[in-house]
Design a protein around this motif. Structure first.
Motif, PDB file in Angstrom:
ATOM      1  N   THR A 208       3.261   3.125   0.521  1.00 37.45           N
ATOM      2  CA  THR A 208       4.732   2.617   0.496  1.00 37.45           C
ATOM      3  C   THR A 208       4.998   1.808  -0.406  1.00 37.45           C
ATOM      4  O   THR A 208       4.161   1.398  -1.204  1.00 37.45           O
ATOM      5  CB  THR A 208       4.954   2.405   2.020  1.00 37.45           C
ATOM      6  OG1 THR A 208       6.379   2.473   2.354  1.00 37.45           O
ATOM      7  CG2 THR A 208       4.496   0.966   2.230  1.00 37.45           C
ATOM      8  N   THR A 209       6.300   1.420  -0.443  1.00 38.16           N
ATOM      9  CA  THR A 209       6.638   0.460  -1.570  1.00 38.16           C
ATOM     10  C   THR A 209       6.986  -0.935  -0.708  1.00 38.16           C
ATOM     11  O   THR A 209       7.123  -0.885   0.308  1.00 38.16           O
ATOM     12  CB  THR A 209       8.010   0.901  -2.183  1.00 38.16           C
ATOM     13  OG1 THR A 209       8.878   1.107  -1.329  1.00 38.16           O
ATOM     14  CG2 THR A 209       7.884   2.091  -3.032  1.00 38.16           C
ATOM     15  N   SER A 210       6.836  -2.159  -1.621  1.00 40.99           N
ATOM     16  CA  SER A 210       7.470  -3.326  -1.026  1.00 40.99           C
ATOM     17  C   SER A 210       6.512  -3.714   0.259  1.00 40.99           C
ATOM     18  O   SER A 210       7.305  -4.550   1.095  1.00 40.99           O
ATOM     19  CB  SER A 210       8.999  -3.386  -0.790  1.00 40.99           C
ATOM     20  OG  SER A 210       9.691  -2.750  -1.700  1.00 40.99           O
ATOM     21  N   VAL A 211       5.339  -3.642   0.203  1.00 38.83           N
ATOM     22  CA  VAL A 211       4.345  -4.330   1.034  1.00 38.83           C
ATOM     23  C   VAL A 211       4.365  -5.890   0.353  1.00 38.83           C
ATOM     24  O   VAL A 211       4.116  -6.282  -0.700  1.00 38.83           O
ATOM     25  CB  VAL A 211       2.947  -3.687   1.073  1.00 38.83           C
ATOM     26  CG1 VAL A 211       2.208  -4.499   1.876  1.00 38.83           C
ATOM     27  CG2 VAL A 211       3.036  -2.107   1.347  1.00 38.83           C
ATOM     28  N   PRO A 212       4.865  -6.722   1.452  1.00 40.89           N
ATOM     29  CA  PRO A 212       5.059  -8.066   1.118  1.00 40.89           C
ATOM     30  C   PRO A 212       3.969  -8.747   0.774  1.00 40.89           C
ATOM     31  O   PRO A 212       3.727  -9.792  -0.090  1.00 40.89           O
ATOM     32  CB  PRO A 212       5.914  -8.792   2.272  1.00 40.89           C
ATOM     33  CG  PRO A 212       5.378  -7.973   3.416  1.00 40.89           C
ATOM     34  CD  PRO A 212       5.225  -6.529   3.069  1.00 40.89           C
ATOM     35  N   PHE A 213       2.814  -8.867   1.391  1.00 36.93           N
ATOM     36  CA  PHE A 213       1.408  -9.553   1.344  1.00 36.93           C
ATOM     37  C   PHE A 213       0.542  -8.502   2.005  1.00 36.93           C
ATOM     38  O   PHE A 213       0.809  -7.639   2.490  1.00 36.93           O
ATOM     39  CB  PHE A 213       1.640 -10.729   1.833  1.00 36.93           C
ATOM     40  CG  PHE A 213       1.830 -10.828   3.283  1.00 36.93           C
ATOM     41  CD1 PHE A 213       0.810 -10.633   4.316  1.00 36.93           C
ATOM     42  CD2 PHE A 213       3.333 -10.881   3.843  1.00 36.93           C
ATOM     43  CE1 PHE A 213       1.289 -10.509   5.778  1.00 36.93           C
ATOM     44  CE2 PHE A 213       3.564 -11.017   5.320  1.00 36.93           C
ATOM     45  CZ  PHE A 213       2.467 -10.658   6.282  1.00 36.93           C
ATOM     46  N   SER A 214      -0.756  -9.177   1.808  1.00 39.20           N
ATOM     47  CA  SER A 214      -2.092  -8.312   2.278  1.00 39.20           C
ATOM     48  C   SER A 214      -2.416  -8.975   3.753  1.00 39.20           C
ATOM     49  O   SER A 214      -2.339 -10.151   3.920  1.00 39.20           O
ATOM     50  CB  SER A 214      -3.176  -8.476   1.292  1.00 39.20           C
ATOM     51  OG  SER A 214      -2.599  -7.650   0.172  1.00 39.20           O
ATOM     52  N   CYS A 215      -2.971  -8.040   4.549  1.00 37.29           N
ATOM     53  CA  CYS A 215      -3.471  -8.577   5.666  1.00 37.29           C
ATOM     54  C   CYS A 215      -4.661  -7.682   6.333  1.00 37.29           C
ATOM     55  O   CYS A 215      -4.443  -6.333   6.244  1.00 37.29           O
ATOM     56  CB  CYS A 215      -2.387  -8.614   6.991  1.00 37.29           C
ATOM     57  SG  CYS A 215      -2.819  -9.463   8.243  1.00 37.29           S
TER      58      CYS A 215
END
Length: 332
Positions: A208-215
């Motif tokens: 998807t687009t615009s994943v804000p950060f990783s977790c």
């Protein structure tokens, strides 16, 4: 000159290798070096003998009868030595993932984490170690959402076979693995090949687009928040065990998973039909034309023409609508 030798590993492991470096340089600079000549220069005989054995093992000299030393030309011997070091480094990096899993699985059963804490992490290495420890203690599922970041780059740079390994938790059980990737990760070299390897290891993923950060979220017990996209050192990332925060991050994962699109790479039709299926899948994931061109192996101009034709065929006014319409019609 001694710095050049030390850079190849002859003089940076303490006093012993410093002597090896000295012996090598002395032999290198004399047209007809011998053991007795080196001893006559003030070096102790046992150290000379040991150093010559080391140099012979490393392929830098050959010891001939009578104490004669044949120095292998450095333009031949040193590149060969460097290649052996590089091979050892690759083997060491390759073993790191498996050994970390063994290490943390052995300790998972005896570790009782504080369920109400948030621990700030100081580096990418600490984040990697904490993640391995949390996964090794898992019992059911690992949820991941991942944005482009130095930590993401490091993961995708891991040896290919490590991507094919399933994630194992407490007692060695295989964990369910579900991931949502920002479509920008397709800019990483060989990204599709790596994602395919991770699928073989049991990972389900969407783009998807615009994943804000990783977790990385392990069960409902721990989450490792990666902020290295904001600070390349990884400082400020966090290990979260506070249950309310972990549940909030799971809710964010569920939202991203719903928005995400699976990546279709093969079909039963012709090569052109399979290519169109991949193009539509990448469109739905929000990939730009340049990325689609790289992943499909055709020119960007060809992609632009094909995207326009597919949009017209699907009656879509935008690229995103084309992806949505393709999904509704079961084309991806």
């Amino acid at each position: 000159m001694s710095d050049a030798v030390a850079a190849l590993g002859l003089g940076n492991h303490g006093d012993g290798d410093a002597v090896v470096t000295r012996v090598y340089l002395a032999a290198l600079q004399h047209p007809e070096p011998t053991r007795s000549l080196l001893v006559a220069q003030g070096m102790k005989a046992p150290l000379v003998d040991h150093s010559l054995e080391v140099l012979q093992e490393r392929g830098l000299v050959r010891l001939q009868p009578g104490g004669v030393i044949e120095v292998i030309p450095p333009d031949i011997s040193l590149p060969t030595l460097a290649l052996s070091y590089e091979r050892r480094a690759r083997e060491t990096r390759s073993a790191a993932h498996e050994l970390a899993q063994v290490f943390f699985q052995a300790r998972a059963a005896t570790t009782t984490p504080d369920a109400g804490t948030i621990r700030i992490l100081a580096s990418l290495d600490e984040m990697a170690a904490v993640t391995a420890e949390a996964v090794a203690a898992g019992t059911e599922i690992v949820r991941v959402f991942r944005a482009p970041s130095p930590r993401t780059d490091a993961i995708f740079d891991s040896p290919m076979h490590s991507h094919e390994e399933p994630s194992r938790g407490a007692g060695g059980i295989v964990l369910d693995m579900a991931s949502v990737y920002d479509s920008r990760i397709l800019e990483i070299p060989d990204a599709l090949t790596i994602l395919e390897a991770r699928e073989r290891g049991g990972e389900r993923f969407r783009l998807t687009t615009s994943v804000p950060f990783s977790c990385v979220i392990v069960d409902e017990s721990a989450a490792i928040v990666d902020v290295s996209s904001f600070d390349p050192t990884g400082f400020g990332s966090a290990l979260v065990r506070a249950r309310a925060m972990v549940l909030a991050l799971i809710s964010l994962f569920d939202h991203l998973w719903t928005l995400g699109s699976p990546l279709q790479r093969a079909g039963t039709g012709s090569a052109a039909e399979q290519r169109d299926q991949l193009i539509l899948s990448l469109l739905a994931a929000g990939a730009p034309d340049a990325t689609i061109a790289r992943q499909t192996g055709v020119s960007q101009r060809t992609v632009e023409r094909r995207v326009r034709a597919l949009m017209d065929q699907l009656g879509a006014g935008t690229r995103f609508q084309a992806g949505v319409q393709a999904g509704r019609r079961g084309l991806i």
